[in-house]
Design an enzyme around this catalytic site. Structure first.
Site, short mmCIF file in Angstrom:
data_model
loop_
_atom_site.label_atom_id
_atom_site.label_comp_id
_atom_site.label_asym_id
_atom_site.label_seq_id
_atom_site.Cartn_x
_atom_site.Cartn_y
_atom_site.Cartn_z
CG HIS A 1 3.95 -1.31 5.60
ND1 HIS A 1 3.93 -2.57 5.53
CD2 HIS A 1 2.84 -0.78 5.60
CE1 HIS A 1 2.61 -2.97 5.74
NE2 HIS A 1 2.08 -1.80 5.82
CG ASP B 1 -1.42 -3.34 10.13
OD1 ASP B 1 -1.72 -2.28 10.63
OD2 ASP B 1 -1.30 -3.79 8.95
CG HIS C 1 -1.50 -4.32 5.36
ND1 HIS C 1 -2.45 -3.43 5.93
CD2 HIS C 1 -2.19 -4.61 4.21
CE1 HIS C 1 -3.25 -2.83 5.39
NE2 HIS C 1 -3.44 -3.64 4.19
CG ASP D 1 -4.96 -2.59 9.16
OD1 ASP D 1 -4.55 -3.39 9.89
OD2 ASP D 1 -4.12 -2.04 8.35
CE1 TYR E 1 -4.71 3.33 7.62
CE2 TYR E 1 -5.12 0.91 7.24
CZ TYR E 1 -4.24 2.19 7.51
OH TYR E 1 -2.70 1.88 7.48
C1 SP5 Z 1 0.12 0.66 8.16
C2 SP5 Z 1 -0.75 0.28 7.10
O1 SP5 Z 1 -1.74 -0.46 7.51
N1 SP5 Z 1 -0.43 0.15 5.76
C3 SP5 Z 1 -1.30 -0.37 4.70
C4 SP5 Z 1 -0.67 -0.10 3.37
C5 SP5 Z 1 -1.77 -0.80 2.38
N2 SP5 Z 1 -2.22 0.05 1.60
C6 SP5 Z 1 -2.41 -0.80 0.42
C7 SP5 Z 1 -3.44 0.13 -0.31
C8 SP5 Z 1 -4.07 -0.62 -1.33
C9 SP5 Z 1 -4.79 0.63 -2.38
N3 SP5 Z 1 -5.84 0.97 -1.59
C10 SP5 Z 1 -7.03 0.80 -2.09
C11 SP5 Z 1 -7.84 1.89 -1.68
C12 SP5 Z 1 -8.99 2.11 -2.84
N4 SP5 Z 1 -9.19 3.32 -2.93
ZN ZN Z 2 -2.17 -2.56 7.83
#
Ligand code: SP5
Ligand code: ZN
Length: 356
Positions: A175, A211, A213, A299, A337
């Protein structure tokens, strides 16, 4: 999965990658437990070790390798921001235990005026960080730097003849743009590896990003370059998913990099068959590259708490087979995760890559 499937595959890691403890994320104004935790590394390391991989330490590389893709001001900021935060008393006197931005110099705020470097440390953070979820603490820089060294060491191995090397990078990186970090990422390990391969003589490098995302940072870094192709399969940002603003199907590259970028956004709920079709489409477009960097986020897996994709461990193995058939691969850890399944997902992918 049998031990032989990944026996001998080089796995590059550093103890320092455990030292980054973001201690949660500020999401929608509330500090909550985060999922990008040091235990991710422990879980992956245990699984690849049990499967017989050849675990080796990251070797230090000079800053030039980072500066080949990143703005020196971003690298300098990350190197010193925790010390500045501590010296400013933000933690000890004001109870702010991590570096979190609060004002962001968006294009709308600047309205054409030049970027400045704010005098206040707390004002300056938003110049380099574009979200509130990507916190910096005491050991963060050492982990960030070690993750880049792991990616570089894996790239060195492939540049000197290995067919496959895996960098157990933490924190992840895809990112991060040339000058701005976010999404639990600080330096772009995959982009640094790709640039290293270019410098080592690979005329054309393809970054394949699986990934869950979109890797907006890697896309941005190479967007106008024809020598590093970028392709990503990810959950559709248009369906409401991070990184929200980037990762759409009509982003094809620009200038000399026209048509060297490919995004395949997928609907939430997508499982193995459609996901593997998309991975196959990326591979068809990437064919002919001299070396591949795989942004290996796991993920997209069904059990992962951060994405609605529903890929199985066998799906990851088959993706590995498709990508491994393209040429030499530097696999760089990105997201993923779900601690109970994380290790096996990585082992499955490596087995696919090796078996191709
Ligand atoms: C490297 C990678 O996979 N980064 C991912 C970043 C995306 N994070 C988004 C988070 C959105 C909020 N998470 C909600 C969790 C609820 N506690
Ligand atoms: Zn990701």
């Amino acid at each position: 999965m049998t031990t032989q499937d990944v026996a001998g595959i080089p796995v590059v890691r550093s103890e320092d990658c455990l030292r980054h403890e973001p201690d949660g994320e500020v999401w929608l104004g509330v500090w909550e437990p985060g999922t990008e935790v040091p235990e991710r590394v422990t879980a992956i390391l245990a699984a690849v070790t049990a499967a017989g991989a050849a675990v080796m330490p990251a070797r230090p590389h000079p800053d030039e390798a980072l500066l080949a893709v990143h703005d020196p001001e971003l690298v300098g900021h990350l190197r010193t921001i925790w010390a500045e935060w501590e010296a400013g008393g933000y933690a000890a006197e004001h109870g702010r235990q991590r570096v979190v931005p609060y004002v962001f110099p968006t294009a709308g705020l600047l309205a054409g005026l030049p970027m400045r470097s704010p005098a206040a440390t707390h004002g300056r953070v938003g110049r380099f960080c574009y979200d509130t979820m990507t916190l910096v603490g005491p050991g963060s820089w050492e982990a960030i730097r070690a993750a880049a060294d792991a990616a570089l060491t894996a790239a060195d191995l492939v540049a000197s003849g290995e067919r496959l090397a895996y960098a157990l990078c933490r924190p992840p990186g895809h990112h991060v743009t040339a000058s701005s970090y976010g999404g639990s990422c600080y330096l772009n390990n995959a982009a640094i590896a790709a640039q290293n391969l270019r410098g080592a003589g690979a005329d054309r490098v393809a970054v394949v990003d699986i990934d869950a995302h979109h890797g907006n940072g890697t896309q941005a870094i190479f967007y106008d370059r024809p020598d590093v192709w970028y392709g990503s399969v990810h959950v559709d940002p248009g369906a409401g998913w991070f990184p929200h603003y980037v990762g759409y199907a009509d982003e094809h590259g620009a200038g000399p990099g026209q048509d060297a970028n490919r995004n395949l956004p997928l609907a939430p709920g997508t499982g193995d068959d459609a996901w593997l079709d998309a991975v196959g489409e990326l591979c068809a477009a990437a064919r002919g590259a001299d070396a591949i960097v795989l942004s290996l986020g796991v993920d997209a897996a069904v059990a992962d708490p951060e994405s609605p994709l529903r890929v199985s461990a066998d799906g990851y193995r088959r993706a590995g087979e498709l990508i491994g058939a393209l040429g030499p691969v530097v696999a760089v850890q990105e997201g993923g995760y779900d601690l109970p399944s994380l290790g096996q997902l990585v082992v499955s992918t490596l087995a696919g890559l090796a078996g191709a």
